[in-house]
Structure formats: C-alpha cells, structure tokens
Scaffold this motif. Structure first.
Motif, mmCIF file in Angstrom:
data_model
loop_
_atom_site.group_PDB
_atom_site.id
_atom_site.type_symbol
_atom_site.label_atom_id
_atom_site.label_comp_id
_atom_site.label_asym_id
_atom_site.label_seq_id
_atom_site.Cartn_x
_atom_site.Cartn_y
_atom_site.Cartn_z
ATOM 1 N N LYS A 64 0.871 -1.170 0.113
ATOM 2 C CA LYS A 64 -0.022 0.046 -0.094
ATOM 3 C C LYS A 64 1.064 1.296 0.187
ATOM 4 O O LYS A 64 1.822 1.381 0.734
ATOM 5 N N PRO A 65 0.622 2.171 -0.893
ATOM 6 C CA PRO A 65 1.439 3.336 -1.128
ATOM 7 C C PRO A 65 1.221 4.362 -0.026
ATOM 8 O O PRO A 65 -0.144 4.768 0.014
ATOM 9 N N VAL A 66 2.218 5.151 0.413
ATOM 10 C CA VAL A 66 2.035 6.412 1.062
ATOM 11 C C VAL A 66 2.589 7.568 0.443
ATOM 12 O O VAL A 66 3.809 7.267 0.073
ATOM 13 N N CYS A 67 2.267 8.607 0.384
ATOM 14 C CA CYS A 67 2.618 9.586 -0.659
ATOM 15 C C CYS A 67 3.084 10.875 0.165
ATOM 16 O O CYS A 67 2.493 11.175 1.266
ATOM 17 N N ILE A 71 3.964 13.447 5.109
ATOM 18 C CA ILE A 71 2.944 12.399 5.405
ATOM 19 C C ILE A 71 3.517 10.989 5.739
ATOM 20 O O ILE A 71 3.204 10.266 6.570
ATOM 21 N N GLN A 74 5.128 11.029 9.159
ATOM 22 C CA GLN A 74 4.262 10.928 9.965
ATOM 23 C C GLN A 74 3.584 9.344 10.381
ATOM 24 O O GLN A 74 3.636 8.775 11.418
ATOM 25 N N TYR A 75 3.326 8.709 9.049
ATOM 26 C CA TYR A 75 3.200 7.520 9.147
ATOM 27 C C TYR A 75 3.986 6.352 9.779
ATOM 28 O O TYR A 75 3.944 5.630 10.423
ATOM 29 N N GLU A 78 4.020 6.815 13.448
ATOM 30 C CA GLU A 78 2.780 6.204 14.088
ATOM 31 C C GLU A 78 2.657 4.607 13.957
ATOM 32 O O GLU A 78 2.223 3.972 14.785
ATOM 33 N N ARG A 98 4.837 20.438 14.775
ATOM 34 C CA ARG A 98 4.061 20.506 13.465
ATOM 35 C C ARG A 98 4.389 21.869 12.862
ATOM 36 O O ARG A 98 4.499 21.852 11.654
#
Lengths: 221, 233
Positions: A64-67, A71, A74-75, A78, A98
């Motif tokens: 699964k991609p995170v772009c 972000i 942060q991903y 987490e 932030r």
C-alpha cells in the motif's frame, strides 16, 4: 511491527524530500528496499503508486502506497511507534513541532534553490530571504540541543537534510553558516553524530557537484 | 481534558476565512465553548501579532493563554486535547495518511486554483475550471472509497478531510456564482454533491460556513480594497 513487513521506498538520491524519509526509516531501524527512480523515465510502479502527483518519495508498505514526504514520516512514526518517537507526547508541544515542520517545509526550499542557482540581483534577493528564514530558525533553536528539546525529532529530521547543501550555499552565496548561524552550525554537528543522519546524507561535495552541473546548464559559471 | 471555561479557549479569526471555519467546526464537534475574537478587515490586533509573530495570520487558537497557529495543526491539536469527544482523525495510521494526503491536496491544488477562477478570463479561465473539476473528480473517487456508503469522508462522523475540504464549500459556491461556473455537479461528482448537503446540515457545521451571498458581497469589498488576498490564511 512484524519482521515480515515489506517496505519499499521509491526515491531519487538527490531529493531532499526523499532524504527525510530515509532518515526516518534509519531512525526506526526499518529494513527496506531502496529503488532509485529515473525522473525522466518514471517507472510503471511509481505511476501506479502515486497516480495523483507522480512524484517521489513514495513508501510502499505491504503493497500500500503512502505519498508526500511529511505524511510518510508521520506514518512511519505512527506505525513503528514502539521506538525512537519523532514527536513529543504533549499535545501543545506536538502542535509546536508540527508548526516548525510546516515552516521549514514551506519556507526553506525556494530561497535555498534560488540562492544556489541564480546570480546578481536575483541571488541577492534569495540570500536575503534565506537569511531571514534561518535567523528565525536560529532563534527558535536557541540553546536547546535539538529543535524539540532534548530529543532528536521531526523538526530535526526535516532541517538536517539541508545540511548537506550548506557548503554549496556558502560557496555560491559567499557567506559562512558558522559566522551567521552559530547555533544551527553546532546543531548540525550534533545531528551528524547520529548514524541515521550521517549515513543518509550524501557527501556535501557531491551536492556541490550536482548544483555546479545545474549552474553550468543555466550558463551561470 | 475536562470541560474548559469559555475564556480558556479563544479563536482569533474572521467569518469569511475557510481556515477559521475549520477550527470552529472542530471545536463544535468536541462541544468546546470558545470566545470568538473577530479581527477587523485590513488591520491586525496586538493579540494576533503577539500570538502568531511568524505569519501574523488567522486562525489562531489560544488555549489557556498558549497560542497555536495553522488551521490543520490547530484541528489536530483540538482532536488530541479533547480526546473524550468524537474523534476527528481515524485511528488507523494508513487511513490517517490518506486523509492527510487529500487535505494537503485541497490546500495545495484545489483551493489555490479555485481562487484563480475569479480573476481569469476566456481560455485561461476554462483551463483552470477544467483543472479544478479534474481535482474534484479525484476527490469524488477518494470519497467513494473512504465513506464506504456513509455520509462523510470519515464515515458516520465528520472527520479531518470533511473539515479540511468542507470548510471550502462557502467559497466554492461563491466562486461558482461569481464566475458563472459549475464546480460540483450531479453528473461528475454526485457523491460530493450529496456530501456537501449532509455536511452543511450537520449541527456542528450549521451557521459556520458563511452564506454564499455574504461571501459574494465580501469578495466585492476585497476587490475594492485591492491587494488583500481572497480568504487566504
């Protein structure tokens, strides 16, 4: 996090945005596969994983991609929350972190690029803006070891990527980072003692060569 | 965090700003009472200059005397402090990343292009409208995936992306009216059309998103004042 996690990073070695993610992954000691993209000939995988912006970096976690670099960082924080947190736990301090991450993301890039790749009046204007931004950051860092206090965190991850370009800025901008920004200079040395930063950031000489090539291409030198 | 007294929580803002709207919706979702301090158009109060010395812009949330700036940062702060209220961001890190992605898309691509419609003409205007429409179609797809048949991006409840994008609806309608264009339409973005209705009817949102007519009038005032950006934080 399970050892059978599959983590792939689509990136380009010069990219400051990619470096943020690489430092984050190194801080958490996450094993991943690094794939260098040819930005003039983007891979099918990149186009499939980031159809909206078609840009690197893209983190692919178990397919699964995170772009978007901020972000992604942060991903990573987490998901791999059991080690080396990037953020403080207090909500107010988190909001401040932030804020400065956002400030660095919005304000440092363009004056830096212009400082390194223009000359004359345009460069003088870029230099002025660069100094204004870094004066604010110098003030914000103050006497703290890192931007968020005692611990290396999100804000440090972001700004530390620029340190491999400091030599380039100094050379083409004709100034000394140490003279103008002594606290940031001390902080830079502190960051470079961290393996995640030292092993991720390319040699400043290499960045100078990249910018030199660009300047030649623009007919500046 | 327990109930705070009204004076504990202040919002420095202005009614036309969609960024201020975000903060107000978030506070409403958490049932937090606050004092709204309206900044006068064309001038900045001492409190604003002190509270946001870096950007000198609204919105600023002042909680227990401590200031927080930047609308989406404020929304996340509200979510984390008033954690006993309904959640704004989802709990799953991947879902959070998706909502943050589209919120950034709204701020970086959709809203800036929307504003340009106002001053563009002819072919340029048509091109920008096409660009915005394409972006909204992407958001429609995101909505279908994220809502899973429910009313909001956040499913049953108003979430981070609902707030980030929903706050723009006032200006979206005003720009449609002023520009004689259709941005959200039944044919291309049916889900979003329905979503907009549900959002604006919700108790936490009602009365916060400004009236289209009022914004159109306000836009005219801005043009006369010249140099004041259109509703931008």
């Amino acid at each position: 996090m399970a050892d059978d996690d599959q983590v792939i990073l689509l990136d380009f070695w010069v990219s400051l945005f990619g470096m943020r993610v690489r430092i984050a992954l190194a801080e958490k000691e996450i094993k991943y596969e690094y794939r260098n993209e040819d930005l003039k000939n983007k891979s099918d995988l990149l186009l499939k994983m980031n159809p909206v912006n078609k840009k690197i970096p893209v983190l692919i976690h178990n397919g699964k991609p995170v772009c978007e670099s901020l972000i992604i960082v942060q991903y990573i924080d987490e998901v791999w929350k059991d080690r080396s947190p990037f953020m403080p736990s207090d909500p107010y301090e988190r909001a401040q972190a932030r804020f400065w991450v956002d400030f660095i993301d919005k304000k440092v890039y363009l004056p830096s690029v212009r400082l390194a790749t223009t000359k004359g009046e345009e460069q003088e204007a870029a230099k002025k803006e660069f100094f204004e931004v870094f004066e604010i950051l110098e003030g914000e860092l103050g006497d703290k070891p890192y931007f968020q206090g005692e611990a290396f965190g999100f804000v440090d991850i972001l700004l530390s990527t620029y340190t491999c370009y400091f030599h380039t800025f100094e050379t083409f901008g004709n100034f000394s980072m140490e003279v103008k920004f002594p606290k940031i200079t001390a902080w830079t040395k502190r960051c470079m003692q961290r393996e995640s930063v030292a092993k991720t950031l390319p040699d400043p000489k290499k960045m100078w060569e990249v910018v030199m090539e660009r300047r030649k291409g623009l007919g500046l030198d | 965090m327990a109930n705070s007294s009204c004076s504990d929580v202040k919002v420095l803002g202005a009614w036309p700003s969609p960024f201020v709207t975000r903060v107000r919706i978030a506070l409403n979702i958490k049932s937090v009472k606050y004092e709204f301090l309206e900044e006068a158009l064309g001038s900045k109060s001492q409190l604003l200059l002190q509270s946001n010395p870096v950007y000198k812009k609204i919105p600023v949330l002042i909680h227990g005397g401590k200031p927080i700036s930047e609308s989406l940062i404020i929304v996340q702060y509200i979510d984390e402090v008033w954690s006993s209220g309904p959640s704004i961001l989802p709990s799953d890190p991947y879902d959070r990343a998706i909502e943050r992605f589209w919120a950034a898309y709204v701020d970086d691509k959709i809203f800036p292009s929307m504003k340009l419609i106002n001053t563009a003409q002819g072919e340029e205007k048509a091109a920008i409208v096409e660009q915005v429409t394409e972006g909204l179609v992407l958001l429609e797809e995101a909505f279908q995936k994220s809502s899973k048949g429910k009313a909001f991006f956040g499913g049953d409840r108003i979430g981070f992306l609902d707030i980030a994008f929903g706050s723009m609806l006032g200006w979206l309608r005003a720009i449609e009216k002023m520009g004689g264009v259709k941005l959200l339409d039944e044919a291309k973005t049916p889900g979003l059309v329905q979503w907009a209705e549900s959002l604006c009817a919700d108790g936490a949102v009602k009365g916060i998103i400004p009236d289209t007519e009022k914004l159109v009038e306000f836009a005219k005032i801005l043009v006369k004042m010249k140099g004041v950006p259109l509703g931008k934080n």
